[in-house]
Design a protein around this motif. Structure first.
Motif, mmCIF file in Angstrom:
data_model
loop_
_atom_site.group_PDB
_atom_site.id
_atom_site.type_symbol
_atom_site.label_atom_id
_atom_site.label_comp_id
_atom_site.label_asym_id
_atom_site.label_seq_id
_atom_site.Cartn_x
_atom_site.Cartn_y
_atom_site.Cartn_z
ATOM 1 N N LEU A 32 0.824 -1.203 0.000
ATOM 2 C CA LEU A 32 0.000 0.000 0.000
ATOM 3 C C LEU A 32 0.867 1.266 0.000
ATOM 4 C CD1 LEU A 32 -2.740 -1.179 2.506
ATOM 5 C CD2 LEU A 32 -2.946 -0.966 0.019
ATOM 6 N N ALA A 33 1.986 1.224 0.708
ATOM 7 C CA ALA A 33 2.903 2.371 0.711
ATOM 8 C C ALA A 33 3.463 2.599 -0.689
ATOM 9 C CB ALA A 33 4.033 2.132 1.710
ATOM 10 N N GLU A 34 3.800 1.520 -1.370
ATOM 11 C CA GLU A 34 4.327 1.650 -2.735
ATOM 12 C C GLU A 34 3.293 2.268 -3.668
ATOM 13 O OE1 GLU A 34 6.505 -1.104 -6.159
ATOM 14 O OE2 GLU A 34 5.570 -2.043 -4.419
ATOM 15 N N GLN A 35 2.027 1.900 -3.486
ATOM 16 C CA GLN A 35 0.963 2.462 -4.310
ATOM 17 C C GLN A 35 0.797 3.955 -4.063
ATOM 18 O OE1 GLN A 35 -0.744 0.834 -6.806
ATOM 19 N NE2 GLN A 35 0.780 -0.738 -6.366
ATOM 20 N N LEU A 36 0.958 4.377 -2.811
ATOM 21 C CA LEU A 36 0.853 5.805 -2.513
ATOM 22 C C LEU A 36 2.012 6.568 -3.137
ATOM 23 C CD1 LEU A 36 -0.814 7.959 -1.035
ATOM 24 C CD2 LEU A 36 0.701 7.650 0.937
ATOM 25 N N VAL A 37 3.202 6.005 -3.072
ATOM 26 C CA VAL A 37 4.368 6.647 -3.685
ATOM 27 C C VAL A 37 4.159 6.790 -5.185
ATOM 28 C CG1 VAL A 37 6.820 6.367 -4.202
ATOM 29 C CG2 VAL A 37 5.983 5.960 -1.881
ATOM 30 N N ASP A 84 10.711 9.484 11.125
ATOM 31 C CA ASP A 84 10.375 9.544 12.545
ATOM 32 C C ASP A 84 8.904 9.939 12.649
ATOM 33 O OD1 ASP A 84 10.770 9.186 15.213
ATOM 34 O OD2 ASP A 84 11.760 11.096 15.567
ATOM 35 N N PHE A 85 8.400 9.976 13.875
ATOM 36 C CA PHE A 85 7.008 10.368 14.093
ATOM 37 C C PHE A 85 6.925 11.261 15.317
ATOM 38 C CE2 PHE A 85 7.913 6.328 16.051
ATOM 39 C CZ PHE A 85 7.411 6.428 17.334
ATOM 40 N N THR A 86 5.916 12.083 15.318
ATOM 41 C CA THR A 86 5.689 12.939 16.478
ATOM 42 C C THR A 86 5.125 12.098 17.624
ATOM 43 O OG1 THR A 86 3.534 13.502 15.524
ATOM 44 C CG2 THR A 86 5.350 15.065 15.175
ATOM 45 N N ILE A 101 7.381 11.858 7.771
ATOM 46 C CA ILE A 101 6.976 11.946 9.176
ATOM 47 C C ILE A 101 5.485 11.648 9.304
ATOM 48 C CG2 ILE A 101 6.740 13.490 11.165
ATOM 49 C CD1 ILE A 101 9.243 14.952 10.184
ATOM 50 N N GLY A 102 5.148 10.815 10.275
ATOM 51 C CA GLY A 102 3.765 10.499 10.589
ATOM 52 C C GLY A 102 3.445 10.883 12.018
ATOM 53 N N SER A 103 2.264 10.484 12.472
ATOM 54 C CA SER A 103 1.831 10.831 13.829
ATOM 55 C C SER A 103 1.954 9.621 14.742
ATOM 56 C CB SER A 103 0.379 11.323 13.804
ATOM 57 O OG SER A 103 -0.482 10.279 13.364
ATOM 58 N N ASP A 104 1.873 9.883 16.011
ATOM 59 C CA ASP A 104 1.884 8.848 17.047
ATOM 60 C C ASP A 104 0.439 8.375 17.266
ATOM 61 O OD1 ASP A 104 2.352 7.324 19.306
ATOM 62 O OD2 ASP A 104 2.842 9.005 20.604
ATOM 63 N N ALA A 143 2.666 6.221 12.327
ATOM 64 C CA ALA A 143 4.090 5.883 12.284
ATOM 65 C C ALA A 143 4.347 4.621 11.459
ATOM 66 C CB ALA A 143 4.626 5.701 13.696
ATOM 67 N N VAL A 144 3.421 3.684 11.497
ATOM 68 C CA VAL A 144 3.612 2.416 10.791
ATOM 69 C C VAL A 144 3.634 2.630 9.282
ATOM 70 C CG1 VAL A 144 2.628 0.125 10.402
ATOM 71 C CG2 VAL A 144 2.481 1.164 12.663
ATOM 72 N N PHE A 145 2.618 3.296 8.779
ATOM 73 C CA PHE A 145 2.495 3.502 7.337
ATOM 74 C C PHE A 145 3.560 4.467 6.827
ATOM 75 C CE2 PHE A 145 0.030 5.245 3.589
ATOM 76 C CZ PHE A 145 0.173 4.103 2.822
ATOM 77 N N SER A 146 3.813 5.543 7.572
ATOM 78 C CA SER A 146 4.810 6.528 7.132
ATOM 79 C C SER A 146 6.204 5.913 7.085
ATOM 80 C CB SER A 146 4.796 7.767 8.035
ATOM 81 O OG SER A 146 5.043 7.441 9.379
ATOM 82 N N HIS A 147 6.500 4.960 7.964
ATOM 83 C CA HIS A 147 7.794 4.279 7.931
ATOM 84 C C HIS A 147 7.963 3.513 6.626
ATOM 85 C CE1 HIS A 147 10.710 1.035 8.669
ATOM 86 N NE2 HIS A 147 11.302 1.896 9.476
ATOM 87 N N SER A 148 6.911 2.818 6.178
ATOM 88 C CA SER A 148 6.993 2.065 4.922
ATOM 89 C C SER A 148 7.174 2.988 3.726
ATOM 90 C CB SER A 148 5.739 1.197 4.745
ATOM 91 O OG SER A 148 5.734 0.141 5.682
ATOM 92 N N VAL A 149 6.498 4.137 3.749
ATOM 93 C CA VAL A 149 6.674 5.116 2.675
ATOM 94 C C VAL A 149 8.109 5.633 2.671
ATOM 95 C CG1 VAL A 149 5.982 7.402 1.840
ATOM 96 C CG2 VAL A 149 4.241 5.798 2.656
#
Length: 211
Positions: free
Chosen positions: A55-60, A99-101, A77-80, A84-90
Motif C-alpha cells: 500500500l505504501a508503494e501504491q501511494l508513492v 520519525d514520528f511525532t 513523518i507520521g503521527s503517534d 508511524a507504521v504507514f509513514s515508515h513504509s513510505v
C-alpha cells in the motif's frame, strides 16, 4: 491500484466496516461520543508488513503521477502512533529518514528527538484522515520543535481519506481510498431512532461486523 482493489485488501484484512442498512444491525459508537455508519481500523491491515509495504508503494506511485517523482524528500513523518507504521513504509521506499511525532497534552503532537536541517524537505504521511486535526497538530509540532523554518513537500499523503477536506495548507491530500461515512450526534442518529445498538468498534469488532 484502484479504490476497489484497495477496499478488497482492507476487507480481506477485516479492516473496514460499513453499515448494511438493516436497522436491526448495530452501528458505531465513536470515541467522540457520536454515532457512525462506518469504521475503518487501518492497523488491522498495516500489521501485515507485506500489505503495509504494498500500500505504501501504491501511494508513492500516486505522488509520482503528480509530478513529484523527482522531488527532494529527506524526511517522511507520521503521527503517534498509527501513522508511524504507514509513514515508515513510505520512507523506506523513498529511502528517506523517518520519525514520528509523540502525543502530548491536549491532543498535541510533539517533535523532540531530532533536528531537521534547514535545507531538508519533509513529506507528511498519515494512515487515516477523518479531519485535518492530526495533520495540523503534527505540522505544528514539527515547526515548534525546530529553531528554524521547515520545508514541506507540497502534498500530504494518506492511505484512507474520510474527510470532506481535500487540501491542507494549499496542498492536495493524496489518498488510496475515500469513504463517505456519516457521523451524527446520538440525538440526530437515524440508526439510534430505529433501535440499532451502539457499539464501540475496537472493543466489539466481531459483534459490529457480524463475524
Amino acid at each position: 491500484m484502484s479504490q476497489e482493489e484497495v477496499t478488497h485488501i482492507l476487507q480481506l484484512c477485516d479492516a473496514v466496516w460499513l453499515h448494511p442498512g438493516d436497522p436491526s444491525a448495530p452501528h458505531a459508537d465513536l470515541h467522540s461520543g457520536k454515532c457512525s455508519d462506518g469504521f475503518v481500523d487501518v492497523l488491522r491491515a498495516l500489521r501485515f508488513t507485506n500489505i503495509c509495504s504494498i500500500l505504501a508503494e501504491q501511494l508513492v506511485k500516486k505522488f509520482g503521477k503528480l509530478g513529484l517523482g523527482g522531488q527532494k524528500i529527506d524526511w517522511v513523518i507520521g503521527s503517534d502512533h498509527a501513522g508511524a507504521v504507514f509513514s515508515h513504509s513510505v520512507a523506506e521506499i523513498l529511502r528517506a529518514q523517518h520519525d514520528f511525532t509523540e502525543k502530548g497534552p491536549n491532543k498535541t503532537q510533539l517533535w523532540q528527538r531530532f533536528a531537521i536541517d534547514p535545507d531538508e524537505v519533509v513529506l507528511q504521511v498519515e494512515e487515516l484522515i477523518t479531519t485535518t486535526d492530526t495533520l495540523q497538530a503534527v505540522r505544528r509540532g514539527i515547526r515548534e520543535g525546530n529553531s528554524h523554518s521547515v520545508k514541506f513537500v507540497p502534498v500530504v499523503g494518506t492511505l484512507v481519506h474520510r474527510s470532506g477536506i481535500y487540501e491542507f495548507e494549499g496542498s492536495p491530500i493524496v489518498y488510496l481510498a475515500h469513504y463517505d461515512i456519516n457521523v451524527w450526534e446520538p440525538a440526530d442518529c437515524s440508526l439510534c431512532a430505529r433501535g440499532s445498538k451502539r457499539l464501540k468498534p475496537k472493543a466489539n469488532w466481531a459483534e459490529l461486523t457480524g463475524k
